[in-house]
Design an enzyme around this catalytic site. Structure first.
Site, PDB file in Angstrom:
ATOM      1  N   HIS A 167     -55.283 -31.165  16.692  1.00  8.10           N
ATOM      2  CA  HIS A 167     -55.545 -30.115  15.699  1.00  8.10           C
ATOM      3  C   HIS A 167     -56.893 -30.342  15.017  1.00  8.10           C
ATOM      4  O   HIS A 167     -57.761 -29.486  15.015  1.00  8.10           O
ATOM      5  CB  HIS A 167     -54.442 -30.088  14.647  1.00  8.10           C
ATOM      6  CG  HIS A 167     -53.300 -29.192  14.992  1.00  8.10           C
ATOM      7  ND1 HIS A 167     -53.413 -27.827  15.035  1.00  8.10           N
ATOM      8  CD2 HIS A 167     -52.008 -29.470  15.300  1.00  8.10           C
ATOM      9  CE1 HIS A 167     -52.254 -27.299  15.367  1.00  8.10           C
ATOM     10  NE2 HIS A 167     -51.385 -28.270  15.532  1.00  8.10           N
ATOM     11  N   ASP A 206     -43.869 -24.671  17.466  1.00 10.24           N
ATOM     12  CA  ASP A 206     -45.125 -24.025  17.091  1.00 10.24           C
ATOM     13  C   ASP A 206     -45.199 -22.590  17.585  1.00 10.24           C
ATOM     14  O   ASP A 206     -45.875 -21.756  16.969  1.00 10.24           O
ATOM     15  CB  ASP A 206     -46.316 -24.800  17.667  1.00 10.24           C
ATOM     16  CG  ASP A 206     -46.590 -26.090  16.924  1.00 10.24           C
ATOM     17  OD1 ASP A 206     -46.121 -26.233  15.779  1.00 10.24           O
ATOM     18  OD2 ASP A 206     -47.267 -26.965  17.495  1.00 10.24           O
ATOM     19  N   HIS A 223     -31.778 -12.227 -32.854  1.00 14.28           N
ATOM     20  CA  HIS A 223     -30.983 -12.393 -31.632  1.00 14.28           C
ATOM     21  C   HIS A 223     -29.491 -12.328 -31.971  1.00 14.28           C
ATOM     22  O   HIS A 223     -28.704 -11.650 -31.288  1.00 14.28           O
ATOM     23  CB  HIS A 223     -31.291 -13.744 -30.983  1.00 14.28           C
ATOM     24  CG  HIS A 223     -32.547 -13.767 -30.166  1.00 14.28           C
ATOM     25  ND1 HIS A 223     -33.786 -13.633 -30.713  1.00 14.28           N
ATOM     26  CD2 HIS A 223     -32.732 -13.910 -28.820  1.00 14.28           C
ATOM     27  CE1 HIS A 223     -34.711 -13.699 -29.751  1.00 14.28           C
ATOM     28  NE2 HIS A 223     -34.089 -13.860 -28.590  1.00 14.28           N
ATOM     29  N   GLU A 269     -44.050 -33.156   8.046  1.00  7.58           N
ATOM     30  CA  GLU A 269     -43.991 -31.737   8.387  1.00  7.58           C
ATOM     31  C   GLU A 269     -43.081 -31.526   9.592  1.00  7.58           C
ATOM     32  O   GLU A 269     -42.195 -30.660   9.579  1.00  7.58           O
ATOM     33  CB  GLU A 269     -45.412 -31.238   8.695  1.00  7.58           C
ATOM     34  CG  GLU A 269     -45.473 -29.788   9.122  1.00  7.58           C
ATOM     35  CD  GLU A 269     -46.867 -29.381   9.584  1.00  7.58           C
ATOM     36  OE1 GLU A 269     -47.133 -28.163   9.657  1.00  7.58           O
ATOM     37  OE2 GLU A 269     -47.696 -30.269   9.880  1.00  7.58           O
ATOM     38  N   HIS A 270     -43.319 -32.287  10.662  1.00 13.60           N
ATOM     39  CA  HIS A 270     -42.509 -32.219  11.878  1.00 13.60           C
ATOM     40  C   HIS A 270     -41.868 -33.588  12.126  1.00 13.60           C
ATOM     41  O   HIS A 270     -42.575 -34.596  12.113  1.00 13.60           O
ATOM     42  CB  HIS A 270     -43.354 -31.864  13.103  1.00 13.60           C
ATOM     43  CG  HIS A 270     -44.186 -30.630  12.952  1.00 13.60           C
ATOM     44  ND1 HIS A 270     -45.551 -30.678  12.706  1.00 13.60           N
ATOM     45  CD2 HIS A 270     -43.855 -29.315  13.012  1.00 13.60           C
ATOM     46  CE1 HIS A 270     -46.020 -29.447  12.640  1.00 13.60           C
ATOM     47  NE2 HIS A 270     -45.021 -28.600  12.811  1.00 13.60           N
ATOM     48  N   GLN A 279     -50.422 -33.110  17.965  1.00  9.36           N
ATOM     49  CA  GLN A 279     -50.837 -32.954  16.578  1.00  9.36           C
ATOM     50  C   GLN A 279     -52.258 -33.472  16.372  1.00  9.36           C
ATOM     51  O   GLN A 279     -53.053 -32.882  15.643  1.00  9.36           O
ATOM     52  CB  GLN A 279     -49.881 -33.702  15.640  1.00  9.36           C
ATOM     53  CG  GLN A 279     -48.458 -33.186  15.700  1.00  9.36           C
ATOM     54  CD  GLN A 279     -48.369 -31.696  15.430  1.00  9.36           C
ATOM     55  OE1 GLN A 279     -48.734 -31.223  14.366  1.00  9.36           O
ATOM     56  NE2 GLN A 279     -47.891 -30.947  16.417  1.00  9.36           N
TER      57      GLN A 279
END
Length: 434
Positions: free
Chosen positions: A265, A364, A423, A330-331, A262
């Protein structure tokens, strides 16, 4: 100097340290927003002319007409044939797994009939056209093509339109091959806010879509946020994240490389390890220092680890899970013995990787579940991209005469309680006529 900080969850200032660690500046940037707003206005007003102008300016191209940024179906198939056979087989294998997984997500329409004959239900229909944004240039992300296009196709979307920048006229054959394999219908080699605008508003060449999905830089994220409402979007993604919970029995090199996967990235990516074993944390820190030196993207990963990474000591796996639920990563890797027994305790995570042999990187590319996941704590209320993101739900109400009578009386009472006489009368007219 330490390659990564260590924190103790029992320390008095741990909460403050954790908040500081998790802090991240969002895509909100006034200068970026002003630039994006101008681009959106120009594309909306001038269509392809503005798209070509901005693309030539930002991507250093010499486009003359819309045909210059359109990729034909034959060109996609040619790219599929050009890539190395091994790469093509890998793309096809990944696509098959992604498609098989998402087939399980398909929702079906349903109805039920009440005793008086009234029918209620829900109709599921796919969106007609969606746009997928794929980052381009020096980086190549064929996996993003598969993860965004295949769920849309499984959902039954009629037309998938892909935009991908080609700075200096360079574009990856892998990306084009992935588009062919995923069944993308149209490809345009444009990117940035101008591509988002083209998808949102439509131009002479680029059709207007119902939803835009896919990752991009701060200009793309800002543009997606600005056009939301004109079209749907998937999410505003933040930096990539991983949180690993380990009992100390997994190979330290494995865990260190998972954290680095990670960190490489970008500098804002976040890698966190939580463990009740202090000796293991120290071993992972040594492994990080050793393995970092071997990485081509070590400078990026080093900044990520130093600025946003952490090794966190806790007193139990349960405490580690409590911290993870607070972070909502996220992970999440649960690298422990018998990970299934802890699964019910996990409340907030984009994707959960169970066991010592399940590297996040598999998710991934080819495990099957989608890699487009909620970031920056949004896993508290958001889910991975899936088939359901490309399907719409319409309610079905079909009253029998007896049902109209029963419901009309109830609706009339409630409508008058809200001061809405028309209505009430609308509902009751059918009661009087029976």
């Amino acid at each position: 100097m330490a390659v990564i900080r260590q924190l103790d969850s029992l320390a008095p200032d741990f909460d403050a340290q954790l908040e500081l660690l998790l802090a991240w500046e969002s895509v909100a940037d006034h200068r970026v927003e002003e630039t994006v707003a101008e681009i959106l206005r120009e594309v909306r007003a001038h269509g392809d002319v503005a798209v070509i102008s901005y693309t030539n300016q930002f991507d250093r191209r010499q486009l003359q007409a819309a045909g210059d940024f359109m990729v034909s179906a034959s060109e996609l198939q040619a790219a599929r044939e050009r890539v190395a056979p091994e790469a093509r087989r890998a793309l096809e294998a990944a696509a098959e797994r992604v498609r098989a997984y998402h087939d399980h997500q398909k929702q079906e329409s349903w109805q039920y009939r009440e005793a008086d004959g009234t029918v209620l239900g829900q109709q599921i229909t796919p969106m007609e056209r969606v746009g997928i944004y794929v980052p381009g240039g020096k980086a190549s992300y064929p996996s993003s093509v598969l993860m965004n296009a295949i769920p849309a196709k499984v959902a039954g979307v009629e037309e998938v339109v892909m935009v991908v920048p080609a700075p200096d006229n360079q574009i990856s054959d892998l990306v084009l091959a992935a588009a062919a394999i995923a069944g993308v219908d149209r490809v345009f080699t444009i990117g940035g806010a101008q591509a988002v605008a083209a998808l949102a508003y439509g131009t002479e060449a680029v059709p207007r879509v119902d939803k835009i999905v896919g990752p991009g830089n701060i200009f793309v994220a800002s543009a997606k946020r600005a056009v939301f409402g004109q079209v749907a979007i998937d999410m505003i993604a933040g930096p990539s994240e991983i949180l690993v919970i380990c009992d100390g029995e997994t190979d330290p090199d494995w865990i260190a490389m998972d954290l680095l996967s990670q960190a490489e990235h970008d500098e804002q990516a976040q890698s966190i390890l939580v463990s009740p074993d202090q000796e293991f944390l120290d071993a992972v820190e040594r492994a990080l220092e050793k393995l970092l030196a071997e990485l081509p993207r070590r400078e990026i990963a080093a900044v990520s680890l130093k600025e946003r990474g952490a090794l966190v000591a806790v007193d139990s796996i349960e405490s580690a899970i409590a911290i993870s639920n607070r972070i909502a990563p996220e992970h999440l890797e649960l690298s422990v013995a018998n990970p299934e027994k802890y699964l019910p305790l996990i409340r907030n995570a984009g994707a959960i990787f169970l066991g010592r042999h399940t590297a996040e990187a598999l998710g991934d590319y080819c495990a099957g579940p989608n890699h487009v996941l909620p970031t920056s704590g949004t896993a508290r209320f958001s889910s991975p991209l899936g088939v359901y993101d490309f399907q719409k739900r319409s309610s079905i109400i079909y009253c029998s005469p007896e049902g109209a009578k029963t419901l009309g009386r109830v609706a009339g009472i409630l409508a008058r309680g809200e001061g809405l006489e028309a209505h009430a009368r609308s509902a009751e007219y059918r009661v009087r006529n029976k």
